[in-house]
Scaffold this motif. Structure first.
Motif, PDB file in Angstrom:
ATOM      1  N   GLU A   1       0.838  -1.208   0.000  1.00 48.62           N
ATOM      2  CA  GLU A   1       0.000   0.000   0.000  1.00 48.62           C
ATOM      3  C   GLU A   1       0.872   1.258   0.000  1.00 48.62           C
ATOM      4  OE1 GLU A   1      -2.482  -0.404   3.353  1.00 48.62           O
ATOM      5  OE2 GLU A   1      -3.790  -1.965   2.453  1.00 48.62           O
ATOM      6  N   ARG A   2       1.944   1.261   0.775  1.00 47.80           N
ATOM      7  CA  ARG A   2       2.822   2.436   0.834  1.00 47.80           C
ATOM      8  C   ARG A   2       3.516   2.675  -0.510  1.00 47.80           C
ATOM      9  NH1 ARG A   2       8.020   2.530   1.749  1.00 47.80           N
ATOM     10  NH2 ARG A   2       8.036   0.410   2.572  1.00 47.80           N
ATOM     11  N   VAL A   3       4.025   1.614  -1.191  1.00 44.87           N
ATOM     12  CA  VAL A   3       4.721   1.748  -2.468  1.00 44.87           C
ATOM     13  C   VAL A   3       3.768   2.238  -3.554  1.00 44.87           C
ATOM     14  CG1 VAL A   3       5.863   0.447  -4.296  1.00 44.87           C
ATOM     15  CG2 VAL A   3       6.520   0.087  -1.925  1.00 44.87           C
ATOM     16  N   GLU A   4       2.521   1.755  -3.569  1.00 48.06           N
ATOM     17  CA  GLU A   4       1.555   2.183  -4.579  1.00 48.06           C
ATOM     18  C   GLU A   4       1.260   3.681  -4.448  1.00 48.06           C
ATOM     19  OE1 GLU A   4       0.415   0.655  -7.102  1.00 48.06           O
ATOM     20  OE2 GLU A   4       1.334  -1.287  -6.675  1.00 48.06           O
ATOM     21  N   LYS A   5       1.139   4.195  -3.218  1.00 42.92           N
ATOM     22  CA  LYS A   5       0.901   5.638  -3.012  1.00 42.92           C
ATOM     23  C   LYS A   5       2.077   6.459  -3.528  1.00 42.92           C
ATOM     24  CE  LYS A   5      -2.109   5.168   1.035  1.00 42.92           C
ATOM     25  NZ  LYS A   5      -2.248   5.449   2.483  1.00 42.92           N
ATOM     26  N   ALA A   6       3.322   6.022  -3.295  1.00 47.63           N
ATOM     27  CA  ALA A   6       4.502   6.757  -3.757  1.00 47.63           C
ATOM     28  C   ALA A   6       4.578   6.763  -5.278  1.00 47.63           C
ATOM     29  CB  ALA A   6       5.768   6.129  -3.153  1.00 47.63           C
ATOM     30  N   LEU A   7       4.219   5.680  -5.971  1.00 42.33           N
ATOM     31  CA  LEU A   7       4.239   5.619  -7.436  1.00 42.33           C
ATOM     32  C   LEU A   7       3.220   6.576  -8.042  1.00 42.33           C
ATOM     33  CD1 LEU A   7       4.649   1.765  -8.035  1.00 42.33           C
ATOM     34  CD2 LEU A   7       6.310   3.568  -8.578  1.00 42.33           C
ATOM     35  N   MET A   8       2.056   6.695  -7.430  1.00 40.83           N
ATOM     36  CA  MET A   8       1.017   7.573  -7.964  1.00 40.83           C
ATOM     37  C   MET A   8       1.424   9.044  -7.847  1.00 40.83           C
ATOM     38  SD  MET A   8      -2.423   5.631  -6.611  1.00 40.83           S
ATOM     39  CE  MET A   8      -3.449   6.896  -7.345  1.00 40.83           C
ATOM     40  N   SER A   9       2.341   9.408  -6.904  1.00 40.16           N
ATOM     41  CA  SER A   9       2.759  10.811  -6.723  1.00 40.16           C
ATOM     42  C   SER A   9       3.820  11.259  -7.726  1.00 40.16           C
ATOM     43  CB  SER A   9       3.273  11.012  -5.288  1.00 40.16           C
ATOM     44  OG  SER A   9       4.441  10.223  -5.090  1.00 40.16           O
ATOM     45  N   LEU A  10       4.459  10.331  -8.498  1.00 37.74           N
ATOM     46  CA  LEU A  10       5.507  10.676  -9.453  1.00 37.74           C
ATOM     47  C   LEU A  10       4.893  11.125 -10.777  1.00 37.74           C
ATOM     48  CD1 LEU A  10       7.986   7.701  -8.861  1.00 37.74           C
ATOM     49  CD2 LEU A  10       8.250  10.088  -8.116  1.00 37.74           C
TER      50      LEU A  10
END
Length: 829
Positions: free
Chosen positions: A577-586
């Motif tokens: 869940e944490r990695v998916e949120k960081a990918l969406m912010s790029l």
């Protein structure tokens, strides 16, 4: 019955017991489907054991099954090993043969099972060896165990006893057995080679033949290679002619390559400009890759951890299952032990309860013995009266015939008296009586002669009357004696019946008396079993203390394992869940389609350059190939010359190996060894002939004969020297009776030579109806020869069948199959 002790006189083959089920010969002769013979108990210490019984009782069927080989020799051709099928001699859907036998201080059991369901037939054959109280499948030298297959069984028997041909030639004389003189040259040499242990020579000859075959095959390969080289040289010459001008082809390929190089340089410039635009997106792409890599690492770590957790769970589950299995096994073993003690106690109690009956039988035994003796005496007295009655009846028949003769003689004399009286009466009626002519009258002379004969005829009639009165008086006296003894046959039948009942009672009493030791031992063992039964709990405990602790420990470990799996899965979900949120912010990634198109253009240009280079290389290779083909053509021609020389050497070596194989064949070294063994075998045969039949016959064995051209050739013949007649002739030319016992002496001599020089000894010999053509004197000598063979060869015993009662009675022990017809089912003992 099957725990036998071996006779120290011979360590060779000896049958111990035999059970036949479903054999036609046994059903037809004895009226039963199963028969069991305890051979050791029946034979005892006897050396000569005869199988006796009427024709068709199954003697040959039993004799044919006293060996472990898969054949019945009297039904399998003249040599006992021809085509044979057990199913031609069986009568049940499932039949069988069990043979216990010993050899070299080892005890074996052959079990053959024959199943026939319609057209489907199945045979199982097992060979077991006894170790202590257990029967274990026999293991062959190559590690194969007896598994029920016929092939494995036959290999095991041959490995223990040797080939069947040797056994049936030297140790087993079946009905219709082919005489040694009837063997062909190759057959007798193969047989003697096996007996003399020449298999190693034969194997070396076979190896030489194998080398010759391989050389022959190699020679064929060399010649084929020469042919291939000739074809290759022709093909190379043809390819050189077809290659043409390879220099022009190379120049054209170089020109095409230059154009392709220019196009590739242009495509690479375009790709470099697009890659500069992509460099600005490097930071975002790097962060995106780091996040994707982090997610992959988390998934891999979780997968590894879950693998360890699942492995531990499987181990704990297996431990729980193993614990439950041990608990169940412990309780089952406890129950089985108590059940076994209960059954043992019940069996011993049933035997111990026979004590009163045994004691009563011991008290009754003297009375029963006396009763049998008395009834036997009465039976013999009755038999004597019957014999006297038969003699009186014979005398009565003689008197009746005498009386008939008297009546016939009296009738003839009466007719003669009447004729004489008629002739005498003519003396008063002839007209010349009292005249001068009466001396010349023939009728008157005849009448006077009749007158003189009449008194003698009357005297004969008087004598016949006296004889008749005497015969009638004697017949009346015999009739009175016969009437007095008329009841003697009935008396004899009653005496036989009473004696049979007394003998049956005596048999039952003796059987009970024989159980005294068994009853006493059962009483002693019963107390021990009851004490052990009292010490054994009725039901095993559900759990032991150690099993309870182990069950609790495993339950706690499984709970801990489940908690660990839940924790790993929860941690993995949080990381994803944490990695998916960081990918969406790029920011969105660079458009790779143009870069891909430029890259594809560069690739296409590279492909064209490569094809041009390949064309240049192909042209260069073609130039090199043309040169190589020219060099290869020279090399091929050189190899052709070398292969010709090698083929000549192989052909010379082939001739040498063929000669070596022939020297080690039946007509080579083996024939020479047989020549050496011939005098020894004939010497043993002559010893038997001298000891049993006197000095008349001697034998010699010849292995060579002279052809019509005066040359010597390999042969085999047995020459018989007749000292009484002063002649020498082949065994094939002697009379039938002489051939039987001479051939038997020679066969047994081979068996003795086999035992003395090869160590292969058959402790028991077998013979089935071999004395048929012999005269009475030769039959007695035939038995002497058997005893001489047993003594000289140190054999344990011989089983034989003879249709001559005198020869049967000369045996040390007689197994009478006629008695088995009258008995009930069960073993003969």
């Amino acid at each position: 019955m099957h725990e036998q002790q071996l006779n120290p006189r011979s360590r060779g083959y000896s049958p111990l017991w035999l059970t036949l089920t479903g054999f036609q010969g046994i059903r037809s002769g004895l009226g039963r489907d199963t028969i069991t013979l305890d051979i050791e108990a029946l034979a005892g210490d006897a050396e000569l054991v005869a199988l006796a019984g009427k024709n068709g009782r199954g003697k040959t069927t039993i004799m044919d099954n006293l060996h472990p080989y898969m054949t019945m020799p009297s039904r399998a051709g003249a040599d006992g090993t021809g085509a044979f099928s057990y199913y031609d001699h069986l009568c049940l859907p499932e039949s069988g043969k069990e043979l216990g036998w010993s050899h070299d201080d080892r005890t074996f059991k052959s079990q053959l099972v024959f199943r026939c369901a319609g057209k489907r037939k199945a045979t199982e054959a097992y060979l077991l060896e006894r170790f202590g109280e257990e029967w274990v499948p026999v293991t062959l030298s190559d590690g194969t165990k007896s598994d029920g297959k016929v092939e494995t069984y036959e290999r095991a028997v041959v490995e223990i006893l040797g080939p069947a041909e040797t056994f049936f030639t030297s140790g087993f004389s079946a009905q219709n057995k082919r005489a040694l003189s009837a063997y062909k040259n190759s057959e007798i040499k193969s047989l003697l080679a096996d007996m003399l242990g020449l298999e190693a020579v034969r194997e070396k000859g076979g190896l030489a033949n194998d080398v010759a075959r391989q050389l022959k095959a190699g020679l064929g390969v060399l010649r084929q290679t020469q042919a291939n080289l000739t074809d290759l040289a022709s093909r190379l010459q043809r390819d050189l002619n077809l290659a043409g001008d390879v220099g022009a082809k190379h120049s054209q390929a170089v020109s095409v390559k230059k154009s392709a190089d220019a196009a590739l340089a242009q495509a690479r410039e375009t790709l470099a400009e697009l890659e500069k635009g992509k460099a600005a997106d490097v930071t975002s792409a790097q962060r995106r890759g780091e996040l994707v890599e982090e997610r992959q690492r988390a998934e891999h770590a979780a997968q590894s951890a879950m693998g360890r957790v699942q492995t531990e769970k499987a181990r704990l589950t297996s431990a729980v299952e193993a614990l439950e299995t041990r608990i169940a096994t412990r309780r089952r073993l406890h129950a089985e032990k108590r059940d076994g003690l209960v059954r043992r106690e019940r069996d011993l109690r049933s035997v111990s309860d026979m004590a009163a009956r045994v004691q009563h039988a011991q008290r009754r035994r003297p009375l029963v013995d006396a009763l049998v003796t008395g009834r036997d005496d009465r039976r013999r007295a009755a038999a004597s009266m019957v014999e006297r009655l038969d003699g009186l009846k014979a005398q009565e028949r003689v008197l009746a015939e005498t009386l008939q003769g008297i009546h016939a003689q009296a009738g003839q004399i009466t007719l003669r008296q009447a004729d004489l009286q008629r002739r005498f009466g003519l003396a008063k009626e002839v007209p010349c009586a009292g005249t001068d002519l009466q001396g010349q009258c023939k009728l008157l002379c005849d009448a006077n002669e009749a007158k003189q004969l009449l008194p003698s005829v009357d005297a004969q009639i008087q004598q016949l009357s006296e004889r008749r009165r005497t015969v009638v008086a004697n017949a009346a006296e015999l009739k009175e004696q016969i009437e007095t003894l008329a009841k003697s046959p009935a008396t004899l039948r009653r005496a036989d019946a009473l004696l049979a009942r007394a003998c049956e009672r005596q048999r039952k009493i003796l059987a009970l008396c024989a159980k005294e030791g068994e009853v006493r031992q059962a009483g002693e063992l019963l107390q021990q079993v009851r004490e052990e039964l009292s010490r054994t709990e009725a039901v095993a405990p559900e759990l032991t203390e150690e099993e309870g602790r182990e069950r609790v420990s495993l339950s706690e470990a499984l709970a801990t394992n489940a908690e660990e799996a839940t924790r790993i899965q929860s941690s993995l979900r949080e990381t994803i869940e944490r990695v998916e949120k960081a990918l969406m912010s790029l920011p969105k990634p660079f458009d790779e389609s143009s870069l891909k198109a430029a890259s594809q253009a560069v690739g296409e240009s590279v492909r064209r350059v490569r094809e041009a280079e390949q064309a240049v290389e192909a042209a260069v290779r073609q130039q090199e190939q043309v040169k190589a083909m020219a060099d290869q053509l020279q090399d091929v021609r050189r190899k052709q010359r070398a292969h010709g020389v090698r083929a000549t050497r192989v052909q010379d070596a082939l001739a040498n190996w063929v000669l070596t194989g022939k020297c080690m064949s039946n007509d080579g070294l083996i024939a020479l060894d047989i020549d050496d063994a011939g005098p020894a075998i004939s010497g043993l045969a002559n010893d038997l002939l001298l000891e049993c039949y006197g000095e008349r016959f001697t034998l010699s064995v010849t292995t060579q004969s002279e052809t019509a051209k005066g040359e010597m050739r390999e042969d085999f013949d047995i020459l018989v020297h007749d000292g009484s007649r002063g002649e020498t002739k082949s065994l094939r030319m002697v009379s039938g009776g002489e051939r039987v016992w001479i051939n038997e002496c020679l066969t047994r001599a081979i068996a003795l030579h086999l035992a003395q020089h090869t160590g292969r000894s058959y402790g028991t010999l077998f013979g089935d109806e071999l004395d048929g053509p012999l005269d009475p004197e030769r039959k007695r000598m035939f038995i002497q020869m058997k005893r001489a063979v047993l003594r000289i060869g140190k054999y344990r015993r011989e089983f034989y069948v003879s249709q001559t009662p005198e020869l049967t009675q000369m045996a040390d022990k007689v197994i009478n199959l006629d008695e088995l017809v009258l008995e009930g089912e069960g073993a003969i003992a």
